[in-house]
Design a protein around this motif. Sequence first.
Motif, PDB file in Angstrom:
ATOM      1  N   GLU A 131       0.807  -1.217   0.000  1.00  0.00           N
ATOM      2  CA  GLU A 131       0.000   0.000   0.000  1.00  0.00           C
ATOM      3  C   GLU A 131       0.845   1.275   0.000  1.00  0.00           C
ATOM      4  O   GLU A 131       0.452   2.288  -0.586  1.00  0.00           O
ATOM      5  CB  GLU A 131      -0.944  -0.008   1.205  1.00  0.00           C
ATOM      6  CG  GLU A 131      -1.768   1.250   1.414  1.00  0.00           C
ATOM      7  CD  GLU A 131      -2.657   1.583   0.218  1.00  0.00           C
ATOM      8  OE1 GLU A 131      -2.916   2.774   0.009  1.00  0.00           O
ATOM      9  OE2 GLU A 131      -3.077   0.656  -0.500  1.00  0.00           O
ATOM     10  N   GLU A 164       1.626   3.668  -2.970  1.00  0.00           N
ATOM     11  CA  GLU A 164       0.744   4.787  -3.342  1.00  0.00           C
ATOM     12  C   GLU A 164       1.312   6.050  -2.720  1.00  0.00           C
ATOM     13  O   GLU A 164       1.672   6.069  -1.544  1.00  0.00           O
ATOM     14  CB  GLU A 164      -0.676   4.510  -2.828  1.00  0.00           C
ATOM     15  CG  GLU A 164      -1.740   5.396  -3.428  1.00  0.00           C
ATOM     16  CD  GLU A 164      -1.870   6.738  -2.734  1.00  0.00           C
ATOM     17  OE1 GLU A 164      -2.254   7.722  -3.395  1.00  0.00           O
ATOM     18  OE2 GLU A 164      -1.580   6.819  -1.524  1.00  0.00           O
ATOM     19  N   GLU A 165       1.397   7.130  -3.507  1.00  0.00           N
ATOM     20  CA  GLU A 165       2.204   8.280  -3.105  1.00  0.00           C
ATOM     21  C   GLU A 165       1.791   8.908  -1.775  1.00  0.00           C
ATOM     22  O   GLU A 165       2.650   9.293  -0.968  1.00  0.00           O
ATOM     23  CB  GLU A 165       2.223   9.346  -4.211  1.00  0.00           C
ATOM     24  CG  GLU A 165       0.878   9.935  -4.562  1.00  0.00           C
ATOM     25  CD  GLU A 165       0.974  10.987  -5.662  1.00  0.00           C
ATOM     26  OE1 GLU A 165       2.038  11.067  -6.296  1.00  0.00           O
ATOM     27  OE2 GLU A 165      -0.001  11.729  -5.858  1.00  0.00           O
ATOM     28  N   PRO A 200      -3.767   5.772   2.521  1.00  0.00           N
ATOM     29  CA  PRO A 200      -3.806   6.914   1.586  1.00  0.00           C
ATOM     30  C   PRO A 200      -4.519   8.125   2.150  1.00  0.00           C
ATOM     31  O   PRO A 200      -5.358   8.026   3.049  1.00  0.00           O
ATOM     32  CB  PRO A 200      -4.557   6.341   0.376  1.00  0.00           C
ATOM     33  CG  PRO A 200      -5.391   5.241   0.936  1.00  0.00           C
ATOM     34  CD  PRO A 200      -4.600   4.648   2.054  1.00  0.00           C
ATOM     35  N   CYS A 231      -7.879   4.978  -2.906  1.00  0.00           N
ATOM     36  CA  CYS A 231      -6.629   4.947  -3.663  1.00  0.00           C
ATOM     37  C   CYS A 231      -6.738   3.902  -4.765  1.00  0.00           C
ATOM     38  O   CYS A 231      -7.722   3.157  -4.828  1.00  0.00           O
ATOM     39  CB  CYS A 231      -5.443   4.662  -2.729  1.00  0.00           C
ATOM     40  SG  CYS A 231      -5.142   2.908  -2.424  1.00  0.00           S
TER      41      CYS A 231
END
Length: 438
Positions: free
Chosen positions: A176, A179-180, A194, A394
């Motif tokens: 996970e 994700e940025e 997220p 996300c």
Amino acid sequence: MPSLVSHPDEVKVVSRRFGMGATDIDKYVELDGYKAVQQAIAKGPEWIITEMKASGLRGRGGAGFPTGMKWSFVPKQSEKPKYVLVNGDESEPGTCKDHVLFLHDPHAVIEGTMIAGLAIGSKLGFIYLRGEYRYLLKIVERAVADAYAKGFLGKNIFGTGVDFDIITQTGAGAYEVGEESALMESLEGKRGVPRIKPPFPAVVGLYGGPTVINNAETIANAPHILLMGGEAYAKLGSERNGGTRLFGISGHVERPGVYELPMGYNLKRAIYEVAGGIKDGKKLKAVVPGGSSCPVMTADEIDVGLDFDQMGKAGTMLGSGGIVVLDESVSIVEFALRTIAFYQHESCGWCIPCREGTDWIKKTLTRVYNGGGNKKDVDNVQYLAENMLGRTFCPLGDAAAMPTIAFVKKFRKEFEDYVEGHKAGTPIITVEQLVGAH
């Protein structure tokens, strides 16, 4: 150190120092290392961003967003510090390109991080590696330490009056955090879940400051682009998809490996010519073209160019460059189950569609695979996946849904055969066995 594969069709830009001992800083400097960042200091932020835009470089993590444009979104003035964050959390099944970058050319990632910092007015960068890559962390940490010792990092770099620091960090084995926004949460010491967008990282990112986040391969291209020129780099690829790409070709091929090919290179040629064709003379059944989140392609769909636009038109994605080749012996039902088991296991559980959707798809496919399913189960799997798509905080929900939908649509008869008992001797398999080491 693993042996390196190569093919005459390769165009080596980001991989040109592989196998040449460039982990040593003196060797890296000998091979034109740290020239681009000094050029960037001399010419300034506007020049850097102009060259990056001209290069046509698009995010190599999978999203494919234009890099120069992303850097230009960061506000010039900010009350808070600005940051550069390198996403090396390479956790997409089938993907292994960043691994070879850190293994063979870590200074390119460091130099690219510095260039990104100069472009946006940042003085601090973070290189975030996948938790399972701890053995690579030693290589990267040594490279960073050597750069400090040479005066390439820290205060007054290269004697220019410019300051720039880099900090390395590893994740905790969570998919996970690739994700940025979850990556930023992890870096801040919080649970890797997220954030809701907007605001976007370019304005409110790490510690609330403007932040540029790029994949390690994207960042490593920056020094090469500045040295050769943005337009020259763009010409190596296809329209709107500049340059080259590291493709990890794995599965049932004669010569698996990581190859650097021009953007737009034909997928069929990549499999049959570059990777040597299907192993043991078997027939091709399917291809996952860019990591496990990308919709599967059948054998008659692969005559297409490997770039973001052409793959999108073909109904799939270029993704993270992990091409997984499946021969005729593969059970698509089992492959689909293994895929959804991974995403169910890696879901952070924050939003209901992903948490519940992945779990129900996994349970339903397990029943089908074990011979206890019915025709309605096949419809339900597709229904569940379609109702996850676009409804999660996300992209992990989409990453689970898109391949599932494609598996069922393109190989429905195989799913129905399992339900109708045509697959004699199907082994019983537990979820624990499927997840395995994940």
